[in-house]
Design a protein around this motif. Structure first.
Motif, mmCIF file in Angstrom:
data_model
loop_
_atom_site.group_PDB
_atom_site.id
_atom_site.type_symbol
_atom_site.label_atom_id
_atom_site.label_comp_id
_atom_site.label_asym_id
_atom_site.label_seq_id
_atom_site.Cartn_x
_atom_site.Cartn_y
_atom_site.Cartn_z
ATOM 1 N N GLU A 65 0.832 -1.196 0.000
ATOM 2 C CA GLU A 65 0.000 0.000 0.000
ATOM 3 C C GLU A 65 0.866 1.245 0.000
ATOM 4 O OE1 GLU A 65 -2.333 -0.427 3.596
ATOM 5 O OE2 GLU A 65 -0.734 0.477 4.791
ATOM 6 N N GLU A 68 -6.306 0.099 -6.949
ATOM 7 C CA GLU A 68 -5.216 -0.859 -6.915
ATOM 8 C C GLU A 68 -4.470 -0.794 -8.240
ATOM 9 O OE1 GLU A 68 -6.474 -4.948 -6.882
ATOM 10 O OE2 GLU A 68 -4.519 -5.691 -6.248
ATOM 11 N N THR A 104 -0.654 -2.970 -5.683
ATOM 12 C CA THR A 104 -0.468 -1.984 -4.622
ATOM 13 C C THR A 104 -1.753 -1.183 -4.448
ATOM 14 O OG1 THR A 104 1.855 -1.729 -5.268
ATOM 15 C CG2 THR A 104 0.910 -0.005 -3.876
ATOM 16 N N ILE A 105 -2.232 -1.109 -3.206
ATOM 17 C CA ILE A 105 -3.432 -0.328 -2.925
ATOM 18 C C ILE A 105 -3.033 1.122 -2.664
ATOM 19 C CG2 ILE A 105 -5.416 -0.041 -1.380
ATOM 20 C CD1 ILE A 105 -5.615 -2.652 -2.809
ATOM 21 N N LYS A 135 -4.292 4.723 -1.294
ATOM 22 C CA LYS A 135 -5.396 5.210 -0.469
ATOM 23 C C LYS A 135 -4.949 6.355 0.431
ATOM 24 C CE LYS A 135 -4.453 1.959 3.224
ATOM 25 N NZ LYS A 135 -4.911 0.882 4.065
#
Ligand code: ASP
Ligand code: MG
Length: 405
Positions: A194, A227, A238-239, A241
């Protein structure tokens, strides 16, 4: 049952086998009962090829006609993707940006999305179709075709995900996600699970080519979690956010190298109020993006003077020199020098907010490598240095080893 927006970039639809692969993946999601909106780019190389055709005719093609021309790239892909889904027995309908309700301002070749009225998308989804939307394009309120700037299919996907209140937005590309550094430069680079919007923005702005900058800004503004993942395998990506508390535990998220900058030094600028303003206003008027700026006392002339160094995007270098040549008589500086052999190395991480001494550690690492620092700039979550380009990759490896190894 989820509503999913998937975006496939140019390499992910680069040939008909890849397009069939996209259809296969879409079919898998659909078999789970998900509703799918699929945004596609032009096949890789197509947009560049179209631009080249126009430039073969004239240096300055009309921007309206460029939009007309470039929009055809994505239009090929939506039809081919729909045909591939039909061949797999799946109902699918392709839509241009205009048909999908993407309304933009009238700034041809870099239009901004003003609003999206996706009623037709909803209807087609409700009828059980996969909806395939051409990325990178829209239309003005008057019906003119526009494009959203290079890499704009990302923006189409993020904006559609926001407008449709999608449960999931996936950006499919040819890498497994966002990495701690370019693996071709630092072999020990790892894929991140992430990353915060701000970190990705700083990394992208620092030369890491993952996604179009504007689309990440848009995602941040509207809170679209997405993502980044590969269309070539099934690995999780990979997120991206909003920042969460535990993200600050890691000091540095990534290291990047920007090879696309050039340095200009203006020597002997009279040390008087308004001189810097004069220089940078003219550069700004010429739409030249200035990144780092350093001013230092100079000993080049008799009366008090300063030298001002700054960096610009390499493609803007000639234009910037021209601007400086033009204003030299009025500002009265002595000389201008350009250096194309520089690189900008950056370390990025929200952890910098709560960890001290990061800059010192970065400079120490570079010092040990005997790499000379030419310019420095910092933001809350990024430290960048300009060094000789020849040492760029060595610097990335050493910093990756020190902070992320
Ligand atoms: N085809 C467009 C480009 O090459 C848009 C995109 O790929 O996102 O810039
Ligand atoms: Mg692309």
């Amino acid at each position: 049952m989820a509503l999913i927006v998937q975006k496939y970039g140019g390499t992910s639809v680069g040939n008909t086998d890849r397009i069939k692969n996209v259809a296969r993946r879409v079919a898998e999601y659909r078999a789970r009962g998900d509703k799918l909106v699929v945004v596609v780019s032009a096949m890789s190389g197509v947009t560049d090829g179209l631009i080249k055709l126009a430039k073969d005719i004239t240096h300055l093609p009309s921007e309206r006609e460029m939009d007309m021309l470039l929009a055809t790239g994505e239009q090929q892909t939506i039809a081919l993707a729909a045909i591939a889904l039909h061949a797999a027995g799946i109902p699918a309908v392709s839509l241009t940006g205009a048909q999908a309700g993407i309304v933009t301002d009238g700034v041809h070749t870099k239009a901004k999305i003003q609003n999206i009225s996706p009623s037709q998308v909803h209807e087609l989804l409700d009828e059980g179709n996969v909806v395939i939307v051409a990325g990178f394009q829209g239309r003005t309120a008057e019906g003119e075709i526009t494009t959203l700037g290079r890499g704009g299919s990302d923006l189409t996907a993020i904006a559609l995900a926001a407008a449709l209140k999608a449960d999931l937005c996936q950006i499919y590309t040819d890498v497994d996600g966002v990495y701690t550094a370019d693996p071709r430069i630092a072999p020990s680079a790892r894929k991140l699970d992430e990353i915060a919007y701000d970190e990705l923005l700083e990394l992208a702005g620092a030369g890491a080519k993952v996604m179009q900058l504007r689309s990440v800004e848009f995602a941040k503004k509207f809170g679209v979690i997405f993502e980044v993942r590969s269309s070539l395998n099934d690995n999780p990506g990979t997120i991206v956010k909003e920042e969460t508390r535990n993200m600050e535990d890691v000091v540095i998220r990534g290291v990047s190298l920007d090879k696309n900058q050039a340095k200009l030094t203006v020597f002997g600028v009279p040390d008087q109020p308004g001189m810097a303003a004069g220089i940078f206003r003219h550069l700004g008027d010429a739409a030249i993006n200035v990144d780092m700026i350093v001013q230092s006392a100079s000993h080049s002339g008799g009366s008090p003077a300063t030298d001002i160094s700054f960096t610009v995007d390499k493609p803007d270098l000639a234009k910037a020199r021209k601007v400086l040549d033009d204003i030299r008589p009025t500002i009265g500086f002595l000389d201008v020098q350009a250096d194309e052999g520089i690189g900008k190395v950056s370390i990025v991480g929200v952890g910098m907010r709560s960890h001290t001494g990061v800059a010192g550690r970065m400079f120490e690492v570079l010092g040990k490598e005997k790499i000379n620092i030419d310019m420095i700039s910092t933001s809350e979550i990024k430290i960048s240095v300009v060094i000789q380009l020849a040492h760029g990759e060595q610097a990335v490896r050493a910093l990756h080893q020190a902070f992320l190894g």
